[in-house]
Design a protein around this motif. Sequence first.
Motif, PDB file in Angstrom:
ATOM      1  N   LEU A  80       0.828  -1.207   0.000  1.00  0.00           N
ATOM      2  CA  LEU A  80       0.000   0.000   0.000  1.00  0.00           C
ATOM      3  C   LEU A  80       0.864   1.260   0.000  1.00  0.00           C
ATOM      4  O   LEU A  80       0.645   2.187  -0.790  1.00  0.00           O
ATOM      5  CB  LEU A  80      -0.908  -0.015   1.238  1.00  0.00           C
ATOM      6  CG  LEU A  80      -1.992   1.050   1.334  1.00  0.00           C
ATOM      7  CD1 LEU A  80      -3.022   0.864   0.237  1.00  0.00           C
ATOM      8  CD2 LEU A  80      -2.669   0.987   2.696  1.00  0.00           C
ATOM      9  N   ILE A  81       1.880   1.278   0.859  1.00  0.00           N
ATOM     10  CA  ILE A  81       2.762   2.448   0.952  1.00  0.00           C
ATOM     11  C   ILE A  81       3.575   2.616  -0.328  1.00  0.00           C
ATOM     12  O   ILE A  81       3.720   3.728  -0.855  1.00  0.00           O
ATOM     13  CB  ILE A  81       3.700   2.312   2.174  1.00  0.00           C
ATOM     14  CG1 ILE A  81       2.887   2.367   3.464  1.00  0.00           C
ATOM     15  CG2 ILE A  81       4.758   3.414   2.163  1.00  0.00           C
ATOM     16  CD1 ILE A  81       3.703   2.078   4.713  1.00  0.00           C
ATOM     17  N   GLY A  82       4.112   1.491  -0.823  1.00  0.00           N
ATOM     18  CA  GLY A  82       4.882   1.560  -2.070  1.00  0.00           C
ATOM     19  C   GLY A  82       4.041   2.074  -3.218  1.00  0.00           C
ATOM     20  O   GLY A  82       4.506   2.901  -4.021  1.00  0.00           O
ATOM     21  N   GLY A  83       2.787   1.617  -3.297  1.00  0.00           N
ATOM     22  CA  GLY A  83       1.885   2.079  -4.347  1.00  0.00           C
ATOM     23  C   GLY A  83       1.580   3.558  -4.225  1.00  0.00           C
ATOM     24  O   GLY A  83       1.499   4.275  -5.230  1.00  0.00           O
ATOM     25  N   TYR A  84       1.440   4.027  -2.981  1.00  0.00           N
ATOM     26  CA  TYR A  84       1.140   5.444  -2.762  1.00  0.00           C
ATOM     27  C   TYR A  84       2.279   6.327  -3.283  1.00  0.00           C
ATOM     28  O   TYR A  84       2.049   7.283  -4.037  1.00  0.00           O
ATOM     29  CB  TYR A  84       0.913   5.707  -1.266  1.00  0.00           C
ATOM     30  CG  TYR A  84       0.714   7.167  -0.949  1.00  0.00           C
ATOM     31  CD1 TYR A  84      -0.542   7.759  -1.080  1.00  0.00           C
ATOM     32  CD2 TYR A  84       1.783   7.973  -0.544  1.00  0.00           C
ATOM     33  CE1 TYR A  84      -0.725   9.110  -0.806  1.00  0.00           C
ATOM     34  CE2 TYR A  84       1.605   9.313  -0.269  1.00  0.00           C
ATOM     35  CZ  TYR A  84       0.351   9.879  -0.397  1.00  0.00           C
ATOM     36  OH  TYR A  84       0.171  11.214  -0.138  1.00  0.00           O
ATOM     37  N   PHE A  85       3.501   6.007  -2.895  1.00  0.00           N
ATOM     38  CA  PHE A  85       4.632   6.860  -3.288  1.00  0.00           C
ATOM     39  C   PHE A  85       4.926   6.763  -4.785  1.00  0.00           C
ATOM     40  O   PHE A  85       5.278   7.763  -5.418  1.00  0.00           O
ATOM     41  CB  PHE A  85       5.872   6.513  -2.467  1.00  0.00           C
ATOM     42  CG  PHE A  85       5.835   7.058  -1.069  1.00  0.00           C
ATOM     43  CD1 PHE A  85       6.005   8.414  -0.846  1.00  0.00           C
ATOM     44  CD2 PHE A  85       5.598   6.234   0.020  1.00  0.00           C
ATOM     45  CE1 PHE A  85       5.959   8.949   0.444  1.00  0.00           C
ATOM     46  CE2 PHE A  85       5.546   6.746   1.307  1.00  0.00           C
ATOM     47  CZ  PHE A  85       5.726   8.106   1.517  1.00  0.00           C
ATOM     48  N   LEU A  86       4.776   5.567  -5.344  1.00  0.00           N
ATOM     49  CA  LEU A  86       4.990   5.429  -6.786  1.00  0.00           C
ATOM     50  C   LEU A  86       3.928   6.198  -7.562  1.00  0.00           C
ATOM     51  O   LEU A  86       4.234   6.914  -8.530  1.00  0.00           O
ATOM     52  CB  LEU A  86       4.953   3.946  -7.172  1.00  0.00           C
ATOM     53  CG  LEU A  86       5.127   3.629  -8.668  1.00  0.00           C
ATOM     54  CD1 LEU A  86       6.436   4.216  -9.189  1.00  0.00           C
ATOM     55  CD2 LEU A  86       5.067   2.129  -8.911  1.00  0.00           C
ATOM     56  N   THR A  87       2.672   6.087  -7.136  1.00  0.00           N
ATOM     57  CA  THR A  87       1.581   6.806  -7.803  1.00  0.00           C
ATOM     58  C   THR A  87       1.738   8.310  -7.627  1.00  0.00           C
ATOM     59  O   THR A  87       1.505   9.084  -8.561  1.00  0.00           O
ATOM     60  CB  THR A  87       0.216   6.362  -7.250  1.00  0.00           C
ATOM     61  OG1 THR A  87       0.107   4.942  -7.331  1.00  0.00           O
ATOM     62  CG2 THR A  87      -0.921   6.990  -8.030  1.00  0.00           C
ATOM     63  N   ARG A  88       2.152   8.730  -6.433  1.00  0.00           N
ATOM     64  CA  ARG A  88       2.363  10.158  -6.185  1.00  0.00           C
ATOM     65  C   ARG A  88       3.441  10.703  -7.117  1.00  0.00           C
ATOM     66  O   ARG A  88       3.317  11.810  -7.658  1.00  0.00           O
ATOM     67  CB  ARG A  88       2.757  10.385  -4.722  1.00  0.00           C
ATOM     68  CG  ARG A  88       2.927  11.870  -4.356  1.00  0.00           C
ATOM     69  CD  ARG A  88       3.303  12.028  -2.897  1.00  0.00           C
ATOM     70  NE  ARG A  88       3.580  13.407  -2.574  1.00  0.00           N
ATOM     71  CZ  ARG A  88       2.674  14.331  -2.264  1.00  0.00           C
ATOM     72  NH1 ARG A  88       1.403  14.002  -2.235  1.00  0.00           N
ATOM     73  NH2 ARG A  88       3.010  15.568  -1.980  1.00  0.00           N
ATOM     74  N   TRP A  89       4.503   9.930  -7.323  1.00  0.00           N
ATOM     75  CA  TRP A  89       5.566  10.353  -8.223  1.00  0.00           C
ATOM     76  C   TRP A  89       5.045  10.496  -9.653  1.00  0.00           C
ATOM     77  O   TRP A  89       5.360  11.468 -10.346  1.00  0.00           O
ATOM     78  CB  TRP A  89       6.712   9.333  -8.177  1.00  0.00           C
ATOM     79  CG  TRP A  89       7.826   9.649  -9.127  1.00  0.00           C
ATOM     80  CD1 TRP A  89       8.781  10.620  -9.003  1.00  0.00           C
ATOM     81  CD2 TRP A  89       8.080   8.996 -10.384  1.00  0.00           C
ATOM     82  NE1 TRP A  89       9.624  10.604 -10.094  1.00  0.00           N
ATOM     83  CE2 TRP A  89       9.226   9.617 -10.954  1.00  0.00           C
ATOM     84  CE3 TRP A  89       7.475   7.943 -11.066  1.00  0.00           C
ATOM     85  CZ2 TRP A  89       9.750   9.219 -12.172  1.00  0.00           C
ATOM     86  CZ3 TRP A  89       8.004   7.542 -12.279  1.00  0.00           C
ATOM     87  CH2 TRP A  89       9.115   8.175 -12.824  1.00  0.00           C
ATOM     88  N   LEU A  90       4.212   9.550 -10.080  1.00  0.00           N
ATOM     89  CA  LEU A  90       3.654   9.595 -11.431  1.00  0.00           C
ATOM     90  C   LEU A  90       2.689  10.766 -11.593  1.00  0.00           C
ATOM     91  O   LEU A  90       2.714  11.471 -12.608  1.00  0.00           O
ATOM     92  CB  LEU A  90       2.930   8.277 -11.730  1.00  0.00           C
ATOM     93  CG  LEU A  90       3.819   7.038 -11.872  1.00  0.00           C
ATOM     94  CD1 LEU A  90       2.968   5.771 -11.933  1.00  0.00           C
ATOM     95  CD2 LEU A  90       4.684   7.143 -13.118  1.00  0.00           C
ATOM     96  N   VAL A  91       1.837  10.983 -10.592  1.00  0.00           N
ATOM     97  CA  VAL A  91       0.866  12.084 -10.655  1.00  0.00           C
ATOM     98  C   VAL A  91       1.593  13.423 -10.645  1.00  0.00           C
ATOM     99  O   VAL A  91       1.266  14.335 -11.410  1.00  0.00           O
ATOM    100  CB  VAL A  91      -0.141  11.995  -9.491  1.00  0.00           C
ATOM    101  CG1 VAL A  91      -1.027  13.243  -9.450  1.00  0.00           C
ATOM    102  CG2 VAL A  91      -1.013  10.746  -9.623  1.00  0.00           C
ATOM    103  N   ARG A  92       2.591  13.550  -9.751  1.00  0.00           N
ATOM    104  CA  ARG A  92       3.350  14.807  -9.691  1.00  0.00           C
ATOM    105  C   ARG A  92       4.033  15.087 -11.026  1.00  0.00           C
ATOM    106  O   ARG A  92       4.034  16.229 -11.512  1.00  0.00           O
ATOM    107  CB  ARG A  92       4.393  14.745  -8.570  1.00  0.00           C
ATOM    108  CG  ARG A  92       5.351  15.934  -8.587  1.00  0.00           C
ATOM    109  CD  ARG A  92       6.308  15.913  -7.424  1.00  0.00           C
ATOM    110  NE  ARG A  92       5.612  16.216  -6.192  1.00  0.00           N
ATOM    111  CZ  ARG A  92       5.204  17.425  -5.826  1.00  0.00           C
ATOM    112  NH1 ARG A  92       5.390  18.460  -6.652  1.00  0.00           N
ATOM    113  NH2 ARG A  92       4.598  17.620  -4.688  1.00  0.00           N
ATOM    114  N   ARG A  93       4.608  14.074 -11.631  1.00  0.00           N
ATOM    115  CA  ARG A  93       5.266  14.245 -12.924  1.00  0.00           C
ATOM    116  C   ARG A  93       4.274  14.711 -13.979  1.00  0.00           C
ATOM    117  O   ARG A  93       4.642  15.418 -14.920  1.00  0.00           O
ATOM    118  CB  ARG A  93       5.897  12.917 -13.344  1.00  0.00           C
ATOM    119  CG  ARG A  93       6.821  13.016 -14.539  1.00  0.00           C
ATOM    120  CD  ARG A  93       7.441  11.681 -14.864  1.00  0.00           C
ATOM    121  NE  ARG A  93       6.427  10.702 -15.273  1.00  0.00           N
ATOM    122  CZ  ARG A  93       6.722   9.507 -15.782  1.00  0.00           C
ATOM    123  NH1 ARG A  93       7.984   9.131 -15.896  1.00  0.00           N
ATOM    124  NH2 ARG A  93       5.756   8.671 -16.123  1.00  0.00           N
TER     125      ARG A  93
END
Length: 291
Positions: A140-153
């Motif tokens: 869950l945490i890994g998915g959050y940070f990976l998704t946040r990185w993609l959304v921010r980009r």
Amino acid sequence: MIKQGIINFFKNLKYFFTPLGTLALGFIFGLSVLIPGIIASFSTLADSVQKILSDTTIDYNALKDSAISAVQALDWNDPSEAIKTMLSNDWLMQTLNECVSSFVGSAEVYTAQFTTVINAFTTDLVSYFAAFIVFLVLGLIGGYFLTRWLVRRNIARRSLWKYLLNAFIDSLLTATLVALCVWLIQVWKPGALISSLVSILLFGFISLFEAYVVHAWKKVDIKQVVNAKNIFKLFATDLIIFVLAWVCVLLAIVLTNPIVGIVIGIVLMEIAFIVIGLNAEAYVKSVSENG
């Protein structure tokens, strides 16, 4: 701002399978520990019971029938509660005594030994379930940070030095806000309610101010970005996105089932909170780029 925020939410739903995938990986890794662990624990329990009853002729048919009857007697209309009961010390002790009593006159002489092996069994199970939950949380945490990185980009890309600057400003202003709210609660009884309202408004101010410093410093007038109108617009945007995410979750539950709905809900709420966290930056960045 409101329109842009809503568009950003729906646009970034394309990353739906990113947190879902990491959550599934965490689930798979968790099962790879949990299932063999449960099998090993039951095997150890069976061996221990067999050693305890080594001086007794075991009627395996009676033992099996008694165990099956005890499991069937549980309320399987609520599977989670049935499993919780089945893994409790009291139920295991009672069931084991009943099973042994089916071919032994009295099982009380084995109570102390049964208690020891059952305690060891449940301790092992708890550790395996804890490992399973840890893998789920990591997914869950890994998915959050990976998704946040993609959304921010996608909506609010920034350089490393801007990231460090934002982290410093955020830490400073957040600490000040927390200290202010704590002080207000201590000196005034209605302070809890007031501090909640103040926190909401100041959160909007902090978000816009941070975004201005990082993305629009000396490019546009600060009053164009950080003002009461934009603070309320940001709050309204975040609230609308939150409500939209919940509506999607409820629809998923209605159209599928609660389990699938909860999984979909976790993923949707992750994306919603990520977009909410980046709304101010996305808005200020667009204002800065458009002059």
